[in-house]
Scaffold this motif. Structure first.
Motif, PDB file in Angstrom:
ATOM      1  N   ALA A 221       0.829  -1.203   0.000  1.00 45.65           N
ATOM      2  CA  ALA A 221       0.000   0.000   0.000  1.00 45.65           C
ATOM      3  C   ALA A 221       0.862   1.251   0.000  1.00 45.65           C
ATOM      4  O   ALA A 221       0.562   2.244  -0.677  1.00 45.65           O
ATOM      5  CB  ALA A 221      -0.931  -0.020   1.213  1.00 45.65           C
ATOM      6  N   LEU A 224       2.296   1.869  -3.435  1.00 49.04           N
ATOM      7  CA  LEU A 224       1.281   2.442  -4.326  1.00 49.04           C
ATOM      8  C   LEU A 224       1.122   3.935  -4.062  1.00 49.04           C
ATOM      9  O   LEU A 224       1.033   4.742  -4.993  1.00 49.04           O
ATOM     10  CB  LEU A 224      -0.056   1.716  -4.145  1.00 49.04           C
ATOM     11  N   GLU A 288       1.462   1.394 -14.743  1.00 48.29           N
ATOM     12  CA  GLU A 288       0.074   0.926 -14.749  1.00 48.29           C
ATOM     13  C   GLU A 288      -0.206   0.089 -15.992  1.00 48.29           C
ATOM     14  O   GLU A 288      -0.837  -0.979 -15.912  1.00 48.29           O
ATOM     15  CB  GLU A 288      -0.864   2.123 -14.675  1.00 48.29           C
ATOM     16  N   ARG A 293       0.673  -1.763 -11.132  1.00 52.44           N
ATOM     17  CA  ARG A 293      -0.290  -1.278 -10.139  1.00 52.44           C
ATOM     18  C   ARG A 293      -1.303  -2.362  -9.793  1.00 52.44           C
ATOM     19  O   ARG A 293      -1.589  -2.606  -8.614  1.00 52.44           O
ATOM     20  CB  ARG A 293      -0.999  -0.038 -10.659  1.00 52.44           C
ATOM     21  N   ALA A 294      -1.841  -3.014 -10.801  1.00 50.77           N
ATOM     22  CA  ALA A 294      -2.840  -4.059 -10.561  1.00 50.77           C
ATOM     23  C   ALA A 294      -2.235  -5.212  -9.774  1.00 50.77           C
ATOM     24  O   ALA A 294      -2.882  -5.775  -8.874  1.00 50.77           O
ATOM     25  CB  ALA A 294      -3.410  -4.560 -11.894  1.00 50.77           C
ATOM     26  N   GLU A 297      -1.937  -4.208  -6.082  1.00 47.93           N
ATOM     27  CA  GLU A 297      -3.249  -4.187  -5.421  1.00 47.93           C
ATOM     28  C   GLU A 297      -3.728  -5.603  -5.124  1.00 47.93           C
ATOM     29  O   GLU A 297      -4.250  -5.884  -4.038  1.00 47.93           O
ATOM     30  CB  GLU A 297      -4.251  -3.432  -6.294  1.00 47.93           C
ATOM     31  N   ARG A 298      -3.553  -6.513  -6.081  1.00 48.36           N
ATOM     32  CA  ARG A 298      -3.942  -7.911  -5.857  1.00 48.36           C
ATOM     33  C   ARG A 298      -3.089  -8.544  -4.763  1.00 48.36           C
ATOM     34  O   ARG A 298      -3.596  -9.284  -3.908  1.00 48.36           O
ATOM     35  CB  ARG A 298      -3.802  -8.728  -7.146  1.00 48.36           C
ATOM     36  N   ALA A 300      -1.541  -7.078  -2.281  1.00 50.47           N
ATOM     37  CA  ALA A 300      -1.903  -6.528  -0.979  1.00 50.47           C
ATOM     38  C   ALA A 300      -3.138  -7.232  -0.430  1.00 50.47           C
ATOM     39  O   ALA A 300      -3.194  -7.582   0.759  1.00 50.47           O
ATOM     40  CB  ALA A 300      -2.147  -5.026  -1.090  1.00 50.47           C
ATOM     41  N   SER A 333      -5.123  -0.994   2.894  1.00 50.55           N
ATOM     42  CA  SER A 333      -5.922  -0.183   1.970  1.00 50.55           C
ATOM     43  C   SER A 333      -5.899   1.281   2.331  1.00 50.55           C
ATOM     44  O   SER A 333      -6.750   2.042   1.921  1.00 50.55           O
ATOM     45  CB  SER A 333      -7.370  -0.687   1.981  1.00 50.55           C
ATOM     46  N   ASP A 335      -5.389   5.182   2.567  1.00 51.61           N
ATOM     47  CA  ASP A 335      -5.282   6.230   1.552  1.00 51.61           C
ATOM     48  C   ASP A 335      -4.832   7.539   2.185  1.00 51.61           C
ATOM     49  O   ASP A 335      -5.099   8.622   1.684  1.00 51.61           O
ATOM     50  CB  ASP A 335      -6.614   6.415   0.823  1.00 51.61           C
TER      51      ASP A 335
END
Length: 336
Positions: A221, A224, A288, A293-294, A297-298, A300, A333, A335
């Motif tokens: 995270a 990212l 990306e 990036r994907a 995220e997966r 994480a 997650s 932000d």
């Protein structure tokens, strides 16, 4: 008399007096740097409120609650973990030439590199003292566990520095670096309260596994955010990791994915001259497009699921389990 530990939200307020007492043990120069780094004062030594979220002390207090421990034994362990974390950040900012920490000038930019390094050394030493002076076998074992985590953290930082000069870093190597540099101390925080209390080995093992996976989710995270986070979220300039060409997990995933976008990204990052603003945005777009990036995220989400499984069969109070899971979801997650 042993007191019952309060909810995790109060951990920062409980640990801060122990941290302040530890900093008071330092010489005046190191103490000045430490008080600034912890956010208690500004550059001129005036009172301020710019500290971090104290996640590691919160986790340490939770682990004490998991073992039925009391404040008298848990707070020194929680403070010791935070002191080691502070040591690592002070040194990390110097080695990375990172000028900003928590929306303020990093300590080394205010007091100088040498002062920041010496302050970090002093905080690391005091962390061990806090545990050993408690005089119990549990605290001796906790000191050993914290030392092992610190050695792992140092190994991770060494890998991170090595990666700066390499163009062939693999994804497995990058994950190993993150496991050492970030997850090791977080895992220690999740279990050190149990260790200090002399709790069962099975619970220590479960919470260590939880912390390791949650720590990796946290690093993903963070990586990212280092590319796509806003300055008001991270406290650093936008695209900060790309400015320094950091081999973060999304970057390495993109570079090693075998895609045309990944190959173009490699050429862009290999340029000897500083990257212009347009280049930085191109690099983020290529990461990306190459799937970096994907993938992050997966991964994480996968690490968060693994952390949850470590807690599923652990013998700990339901409210403590819920708080651990709440923090893990925040880490994976976040932000902000």
């Amino acid at each position: 008399m042993t007191l019952t530990l309060p909810p995790a939200e109060a951990a920062r307020e409980l640990v801060e007096p122990v941290l302040r007492e530890a900093v008071d043990r330092l010489d005046a120069r190191a103490a000045r740097v430490a008080r600034y780094h912890f956010g208690w004062v500004d550059e001129a030594g005036r009172p301020a409120a710019a500290g971090g979220k104290a996640l590691r002390p919160t986790l340490a207090v939770l682990s004490g609650r998991a073992a039925g421990a009391g404040l008298d034994g848990c707070l020194p362990a929680a403070a010791a973990v935070e002191l080691v974390h502070a040591f690592s950040l002070l040194h990390d900012d110097v080695m990375d030439d990172d000028p900003v920490r928590r929306h303020r000038p990093a300590a080394w930019t205010v007091f100088g590199r040498s002062a920041a390094i010496l302050c970090g050394n002093a905080l690391l030493t005091v962390a061990g003292d806090l545990l050993l002076e408690q005089g119990t076998q549990g605290h001796v074992e906790a000191a050993r566990a914290l030392n092992r985590a610190t050695l792992s953290l140092v190994a991770g930082q060494a890998l991170d520095l090595e990666f700066q000069d390499r163009g062939d870093v693999t994804l497995d190597e990058c994950l190993l670096m993150s496991r050492h540099k970030t997850a090791s101390l977080l895992a220690c925080a999740c279990s050190i309260g149990v260790t200090a209390a002399g709790g069962p080995a099975a619970l220590t093992e479960a919470l260590t596994g939880f912390g390791t996976e949650a720590g990796l989710a946290f690093q993903l995270a963070d990586d990212l955010l280092g590319i796509w986070g806003r300055a008001e979220q991270t406290g650093k300039p936008v695209l900060s990791d790309l400015r320094t060409r950091k081999k973060s997990l999304p970057v390495v995933a993109a570079l090693t994915g075998g895609t045309p976008a990944g190959h173009r990204l490699a050429g862009l990052l290999a340029r000897p001259e500083p990257l212009a603003e347009a280049d930085l945005h191109d690099a983020a777009r290529l990461i990306e497009e190459a799937g970096g990036r994907a993938w992050a995220e997966r991964e994480a989400a996968r690490r968060l699921d693994a952390a949850t499984r470590h807690l599923a069969n652990a013998d700990l109070p339901p409210d403590v389990r819920d708080e651990f899971l709440h923090i893990a979801r925040f880490l994976a997650s976040r932000d902000h």
